[in-house]
Design a protein around this motif. Structure first.
Motif, short mmCIF file in Angstrom:
data_model
loop_
_atom_site.label_atom_id
_atom_site.label_comp_id
_atom_site.label_asym_id
_atom_site.label_seq_id
_atom_site.Cartn_x
_atom_site.Cartn_y
_atom_site.Cartn_z
N VAL A 119 0.75 -1.21 0.17
CA VAL A 119 0.36 0.13 0.04
C VAL A 119 0.67 0.96 -0.12
O VAL A 119 0.63 2.28 -0.75
N LEU A 120 1.90 1.19 0.86
CA LEU A 120 2.77 2.54 0.85
C LEU A 120 3.63 2.48 -0.55
O LEU A 120 3.68 3.55 -0.97
N GLN A 121 4.02 1.40 -1.34
CA GLN A 121 4.45 1.51 -2.44
C GLN A 121 3.72 2.18 -3.68
O GLN A 121 4.13 3.00 -4.49
N TYR A 122 2.31 1.96 -3.49
CA TYR A 122 1.58 2.22 -4.56
C TYR A 122 0.84 3.71 -4.26
O TYR A 122 0.94 4.76 -5.12
N ASN A 123 0.79 3.97 -3.07
CA ASN A 123 0.09 5.38 -2.49
C ASN A 123 0.94 6.39 -2.03
O ASN A 123 0.68 7.71 -2.11
N GLY A 124 2.13 6.05 -1.75
CA GLY A 124 3.15 6.93 -1.09
C GLY A 124 2.52 7.76 0.12
O GLY A 124 1.78 7.06 0.77
N LEU A 125 3.31 8.83 0.32
CA LEU A 125 2.88 9.37 1.78
C LEU A 125 2.64 10.97 1.41
O LEU A 125 2.99 11.50 0.35
N PRO A 126 2.29 11.48 2.54
CA PRO A 126 1.96 13.25 2.21
C PRO A 126 3.47 13.75 1.67
O PRO A 126 3.25 15.04 1.31
N ASN A 127 4.44 13.15 2.38
CA ASN A 127 5.56 13.98 2.07
C ASN A 127 6.33 13.20 0.86
O ASN A 127 7.70 13.27 0.61
N GLN A 128 5.85 12.34 0.31
CA GLN A 128 6.38 11.39 -0.79
C GLN A 128 5.43 11.00 -1.87
O GLN A 128 4.73 10.14 -1.69
N ALA A 129 5.42 11.80 -2.95
CA ALA A 129 4.49 11.55 -4.11
C ALA A 129 4.67 10.29 -4.66
O ALA A 129 5.70 9.86 -4.74
N SER A 130 3.51 9.89 -5.07
CA SER A 130 3.77 8.55 -5.85
C SER A 130 3.00 8.84 -7.26
O SER A 130 2.42 9.45 -7.63
N SER A 131 3.74 7.90 -8.23
CA SER A 131 3.22 8.31 -9.72
C SER A 131 2.19 7.54 -10.22
O SER A 131 1.74 7.65 -11.24
N GLN A 132 1.76 6.66 -9.12
CA GLN A 132 0.81 5.52 -9.61
C GLN A 132 -0.59 6.20 -9.61
O GLN A 132 -0.82 7.18 -9.18
#
Length: 204
Positions: A119-132
């Motif tokens: 889930v972290l890999q797909y969605n990222g975090l508030p301070n780490q954008a995800s390109s998915q």
């Protein structure tokens, strides 16, 4: 809705959770499970364990499916965050039960953390954008909050689980831990840090 009624209806609840056609039904089933589990005394009897044995795996599957947009269900996006929130509450209640009983807690957390990392890999975090496409950092943060909760309440089990992760998964988990505990003060697209988390600092 009480625990006795839920136990009798577990097969139906499981079938509803496993149904891949209706997010509305998922909301209803997960809400019922969460409410009943919250009312249970986790220190008495095996009831929580019975419920989780019946529906725990299905709940984790829904969490990953909705969070990572792998389910083709009508109105899935509408209920996505709510369903993930319900499942996370169920996971945390079952964690408290495992913590009290001290049974299978490490093996349980190993399975749960595997889902959290996905889930972290797909969605990222508030301070780490995800390109998915469709990534939602709110859902990534749900996983990060749970990771921190586990680390603080069961440090020994946390260390065992983290120690068994591969390098990439461990780096992602450590980054999520630091981000959540720092209040996401470092902004921007930040890669997981190479510096290792000091597992010795987690003591009972």
């Amino acid at each position: 809705c009480d625990s006795a009624a839920l136990l009798k209806s577990l097969p139906l609840v499981r079938n509803t959770i496993n149904c891949i056609h209706s997010s509305v039904q998922h909301v209803g089933a997960l809400s019922a499970v969460q409410i009943v589990l919250q009312k249970m005394d986790v220190t008495k009897g095996p009831t929580v364990g019975i419920v989780m044995k019946a529906v725990g795996g299905s709940c984790l599957g829904l969490f990953k499916g909705y969070a990572n947009n792998t389910l083709s269900i009508k109105s899935a996006e509408t209920h996505r965050t709510l369903i993930c929130t319900y499942v996370m509450k169920i996971i945390m209640i079952s964690f408290q039960h495992a913590l009290k009983s001290q049974k299978h807690i490490t093996s349980y957390l190993s399975i749960v953390f595997e889902v959290f990392i996905d889930v972290l890999q797909y969605n990222g975090l508030p301070n780490q954008a995800s390109s998915q496409i469709g990534a939602n950092p709110v859902l990534g943060r749900l996983a990060a909050q749970a990771i921190v909760h586990v680390a603080r309440n069961s440090p020994d089990s946390f260390k065992q689980v983290v120690g068994g992760l591969d390098t990439h998964s461990r780096a992602l988990l450590e980054f999520a831990f630091r981000a959540e505990t720092s209040g996401y003060t470092i902004l921007g697209n930040v890669a997981p840090q190479k510096k290792k988390l000091n597992l010795k600092s987690f003591k009972r």
